[in-house]
Enzyme design. Structure first.
Site, PDB file in Angstrom:
ATOM      1  N   ASP A  58       5.436  -3.032  -4.435  1.00  0.00           N
ATOM      2  CA  ASP A  58       5.062  -4.203  -3.652  1.00  0.00           C
ATOM      3  C   ASP A  58       5.443  -5.484  -4.391  1.00  0.00           C
ATOM      4  OD1 ASP A  58       4.035  -2.568  -1.666  1.00  0.00           O
ATOM      5  OD2 ASP A  58       1.990  -2.665  -2.438  1.00  0.00           O
ATOM      6  N   HIS A 113       5.536   3.727  -4.615  1.00  0.00           N
ATOM      7  CA  HIS A 113       4.852   4.524  -3.595  1.00  0.00           C
ATOM      8  C   HIS A 113       5.686   4.587  -2.323  1.00  0.00           C
ATOM      9  CE1 HIS A 113       3.653   0.350  -2.987  1.00  0.00           C
ATOM     10  NE2 HIS A 113       3.391   0.644  -1.721  1.00  0.00           N
ATOM     11  N   ARG A 123      -0.923   8.132  11.898  1.00  0.00           N
ATOM     12  CA  ARG A 123      -1.524   7.503  10.717  1.00  0.00           C
ATOM     13  C   ARG A 123      -1.455   5.991  10.858  1.00  0.00           C
ATOM     14  NH1 ARG A 123       0.330   5.519   5.652  1.00  0.00           N
ATOM     15  NH2 ARG A 123      -1.362   5.579   4.137  1.00  0.00           N
TER      16      ARG A 123
END
Length: 197
Positions: A58, A113, A123
Site C-alpha cells: 500500500d 499482500h 467477498r
C-alpha cells in the site's frame, strides 16, 4: 478511524523511540489525510482463472481493513509464501504501508499482500487508507538515522509517491531509495560503506 490510525501510528513509531514531537504533522489540527475504499470480489467457480487484487504494497502509512466473513486476503511471508489472513468477527487487519516503511527507515517493512477470489462466496472489504497531509515530505525520521544507519529513502510527499507508484508500481519504493541497508560500519573513515550527504 482517523483517531485509530493516528494512535496506531504513534504506538508503532513509539516502539522505535519516536515521540509525537518528532511527527508534529500527525498530531496537528489537520492530522493525516485519508480515503475509504470499498472492494467487491464476486464468487468465481474457477478462482485460478480470475484475479482478485494483484500482489502489492500500500502507498499509505497504514491501511486498516475490515473483511466480511469470506476469506481471500493473503500476505506474503518470507520462507512460507502466501499465507491466508482469515477474517475474524469484529477484528480489523492493519497493513504497514510504504510511507511508514520510509518513515521508519525500513524498520517497519511494508506488507506485500493480495486478494484472491472465493470459489463460492462473494467477498467484501472496506479499506481505510491513512497517510500524511499532502504537503508533508515523508523521509526517515532523524532519530532513526545515524552514521551506521544512513537514510535509505529520499523525502517524498504522498501525492509524489502515488505518482511514482502509478509509474513504477512494485518498484516504487526502490525508486525513492538512496542506499542499501548498511550494517556493521561504525567507522566514518571506512570507505567501503555507503557515503551519504
Amino acid at each position: 478511524m482517523e483517531k485509530l490510525a493516528g494512535r496506531l501510528m504513534c504506538l508503532m513509531l513509539g516502539s522505535l523511540g519516536i515521540t509525537k514531537d518528532d511527527v508534529k504533522w500527525a498530531v496537528g489540527p489537520t492530522g493525516g489525510c485519508s480515503a475509504l475504499q470499498l472492494n467487491s470480489y464476486p464468487a468465481c467457480p474457477d478462482p485460478d482463472r480470475a484475479m482478485g487484487l494483484a500482489a502489492h504494497t500500500d502507498s499509505t502509512i497504514l491501511t486498516i481493513l475490515h473483511q466480511n466473513n469470506t476469506s481471500g486476503l493473503q500476505v506474503f511471508k518470507e520462507g512460507n509464501g502466501w499465507v491466508l489472513v482469515p477474517p475474524l468477527r469484529g477484528a480489523l487487519v492493519v497493513n504497514v504501508g510504504d510511507l511508514l516503511h520510509i518513515l521508519s527507515n525500513g524498520l517497519y517493512p511494508s506488507v506485500l499482500h493480495q486478494a484472491v477470489v472465493n470459489r463460492t462466496r462473494h467477498r467484501l472489504s472496506v479499506a481505510y487508507l491513512y497517510g500524511p497531509p499532502s504537503e508533508v515530505k515523508v523521509s526517515p525520521l532523524s532519530k532513526l538515522v545515524d552514521q551506521t544507519n544512513p537514510p535509505m529513502y529520499r523525502p517524498v510527499t504522498w501525492s509524489e509517491y502515488l505518482g511514482t507508484k502509478a509509474k513504477h508500481f512494485d518498484k516504487a519504493l526502490s525508486s525513492v531509495r538512496l542506499c542499501a541497508p548498511r550494517i556493521g560500519f561504525a567507522n566514518s573513515k571506512d570507505q567501503s560503506g555507503v557515503q551519504v550527504g
